[in-house]
Design an enzyme around this catalytic site. Sequence first.
Site, mmCIF file in Angstrom:
data_model
loop_
_atom_site.group_PDB
_atom_site.id
_atom_site.type_symbol
_atom_site.label_atom_id
_atom_site.label_comp_id
_atom_site.label_asym_id
_atom_site.label_seq_id
_atom_site.Cartn_x
_atom_site.Cartn_y
_atom_site.Cartn_z
ATOM 1 C CB CYS A 278 -23.779 -13.211 -12.778
ATOM 2 S SG CYS A 278 -24.858 -12.773 -11.422
HETATM 3 N N1 LIG Z 1 -28.999 -13.769 -9.540
HETATM 4 C C1 LIG Z 1 -27.775 -14.081 -9.204
HETATM 5 O O1 LIG Z 1 -27.400 -15.242 -9.228
HETATM 6 C C2 LIG Z 1 -26.783 -13.025 -8.734
HETATM 7 C C3 LIG Z 1 -25.602 -13.448 -8.127
HETATM 8 C C4 LIG Z 1 -24.691 -12.498 -7.676
HETATM 9 C C5 LIG Z 1 -24.961 -11.149 -7.882
HETATM 10 N N2 LIG Z 1 -26.111 -10.755 -8.505
HETATM 11 C C6 LIG Z 1 -26.351 -9.324 -8.665
HETATM 12 O O2 LIG Z 1 -27.330 -8.919 -7.707
HETATM 13 C C7 LIG Z 1 -28.181 -7.901 -8.260
HETATM 14 C C8 LIG Z 1 -29.631 -8.345 -8.185
HETATM 15 O O3 LIG Z 1 -29.782 -9.499 -8.984
HETATM 16 P P1 LIG Z 1 -31.081 -10.403 -8.926
HETATM 17 O O4 LIG Z 1 -30.770 -11.612 -9.712
HETATM 18 O O5 LIG Z 1 -31.560 -10.538 -7.523
HETATM 19 O O6 LIG Z 1 -32.111 -9.474 -9.724
HETATM 20 P P2 LIG Z 1 -33.710 -9.658 -9.809
HETATM 21 O O7 LIG Z 1 -34.107 -9.025 -11.089
HETATM 22 O O8 LIG Z 1 -34.067 -11.085 -9.552
HETATM 23 O O9 LIG Z 1 -34.265 -8.812 -8.580
HETATM 24 C C9 LIG Z 1 -34.133 -7.445 -8.487
HETATM 25 C C10 LIG Z 1 -35.395 -6.870 -7.867
HETATM 26 O O10 LIG Z 1 -35.205 -5.458 -7.699
HETATM 27 C C11 LIG Z 1 -36.465 -4.822 -7.916
HETATM 28 N N3 LIG Z 1 -36.219 -3.397 -8.177
HETATM 29 C C12 LIG Z 1 -35.773 -2.798 -9.300
HETATM 30 N N4 LIG Z 1 -35.622 -1.475 -9.090
HETATM 31 C C13 LIG Z 1 -35.990 -1.239 -7.809
HETATM 32 C C14 LIG Z 1 -36.067 -0.077 -7.012
HETATM 33 N N5 LIG Z 1 -35.691 1.126 -7.478
HETATM 34 N N6 LIG Z 1 -36.508 -0.189 -5.744
HETATM 35 C C15 LIG Z 1 -36.882 -1.397 -5.240
HETATM 36 N N7 LIG Z 1 -36.825 -2.529 -5.956
HETATM 37 C C16 LIG Z 1 -36.382 -2.451 -7.228
HETATM 38 C C17 LIG Z 1 -37.055 -5.597 -9.067
HETATM 39 O O11 LIG Z 1 -38.457 -5.428 -9.131
HETATM 40 C C18 LIG Z 1 -36.637 -7.028 -8.723
HETATM 41 O O12 LIG Z 1 -37.627 -7.693 -7.972
HETATM 42 C C19 LIG Z 1 -27.664 -7.659 -9.672
HETATM 43 O O13 LIG Z 1 -26.747 -6.607 -9.662
HETATM 44 C C20 LIG Z 1 -26.935 -8.949 -10.007
HETATM 45 O O14 LIG Z 1 -25.913 -8.744 -10.964
HETATM 46 C C21 LIG Z 1 -27.033 -11.671 -8.912
#
Ligand SMILES: NC(=O)c1ccc[n+]([C@@H]2O[C@H](COP(=O)([O-])OP(=O)(O)OC[C@H]3O[C@@H](n4cnc5c(N)ncnc54)[C@H](O)[C@@H]3O)[C@@H](O)[C@H]2O)c1
Length: 431
Positions: A278
Amino acid sequence: MKNNNLELYQKLITKNAHISIIGLGYVGLPLLLALGKEGFSVTGIDIDNEKVEKLKQNISYISDISNKELLDAINTIENVNFANKYDSIENSDAIIICVPTPLNKTKDPDISYIINATEKLAKYSLKNKLISVESTVYPGATEELILPTIIKQNPNLTVGNDFNLVFSPERVDPGQNYWNLKNTPKIIGGITKNCTEIGTALYGTLCNQVVQVSSARAAEMTKLLENTFRATNIGLVNEMAIISQKLNIDIWEIVEAAKTKPFGFMPFYPGPGLGGHCIPVDPRYLDWKLETLNSESKFIKLSEEINFSMPNFVVSRIKDIFKNLNITNPKILILGLAYKPNVSDIRESPSIDIMTLLNKENIKFQYNDPMVKSIEIEGQTYKSQNIDSELLKNTDLAIISTDHSIYNWEYITNNLKYIFDTRNALRNIKK
Ligand SMILES: NC(=O)c1ccc[n+]([C@@H]2O[C@H](COP(=O)([O-])OP(=O)(O)OC[C@H]3O[C@@H](n4cnc5c(N)ncnc54)[C@H](O)[C@@H]3O)[C@@H](O)[C@H]2O)c1
């Protein structure tokens, strides 16, 4: 509220809705479990079949969720499924998008995951459904990118009337337990007022406080302000750390003293650089959007410059130390690879940049991270070393890069010659 939405509204507030979560990572999986525990029937969709198979066997791949916590949560949910296909969208009332939004090689937003997920879900009829986007995006993306993709495949549907679209940013902070989905206020902004009301009905079941903003664009900008605020303040304190070193002042003492001011100051701490999915990434989404308008953010650029130079600062300080000590072939141990304490997430971790720089300088290093078993740096695989007296005896200097709480600093300091502490992890150890 439009009549078409009343039935959906009722289903949401009475928790009789079926919810599909797309993307089961750090954001999506805890959200699915929380909604399931609230009483909703839930389906988690992920294109990564390995993750889906693990979840089916109650195996967690997220450091914040132990296998026991996963199993306990799943046992309390009446109807939970995991799939790598989108079939559940057909019978879902709400769909939440939690796919990654990283940067590509040219450091521009990579929105391919969002587009891919939206195209797939839009193949199903979205009539009388709620779609919520939790992935971080640039201001305007929900309206300019996601909405047209949905309408292209559902041309007869009107947003706010036939279906609802909101942006509701995730504010999760992995690795800490106090602030959770329940007690962290949830921002929500819909494409229309109706959309916001429907979205509020869903999140109001889960969160103590839902904060409505005027539009999806306002919600997107709120998320980017929050993370840009962090990134720029970390940039400021990192620069203060560099200045303090030149002035022979201990920056940690200064931050501790400054934070005793009960108003007008909020502490941020220096470190070896920025990490995670992030803080290093999100400000770039805003900056990129500005570039499309022939504009720019001076603050974002400046803090990026300072924050991304910190691994260089660490390595040049280390080189100076070895020069002063007359050590020609130093052996370095890096303690902590994850981007923050007590998680296994190494995305954008500054430790990786430090390792890459050391590699380029032909300086030998090993690492320990109890949560990261191995890592590949420029084609070479490194394995986490056990911390024992033998390892510490053969180390000239250790760099504390991540202060995991599992580390026994007393033992480590007693057995090491030199330590470069980028996190003030040794604050409680007698000098
Ligand atoms: N990790 C954090 O602390 C955090 C905090 C706030 C916001 N975010 C935001 O949330 C979003 C997700 O982050 P995250 O850390 O959970 O990511 P992540 O990479 O841990 O998880 C995302 C998941 O989405 C799956 N994926 C990708 N394309 C896909 C599709 N077309 N259909 C189904 N599944 C699919 C991936 O395989 C993965 O398991 C991002 O935009 C991030 O910026 C993350």
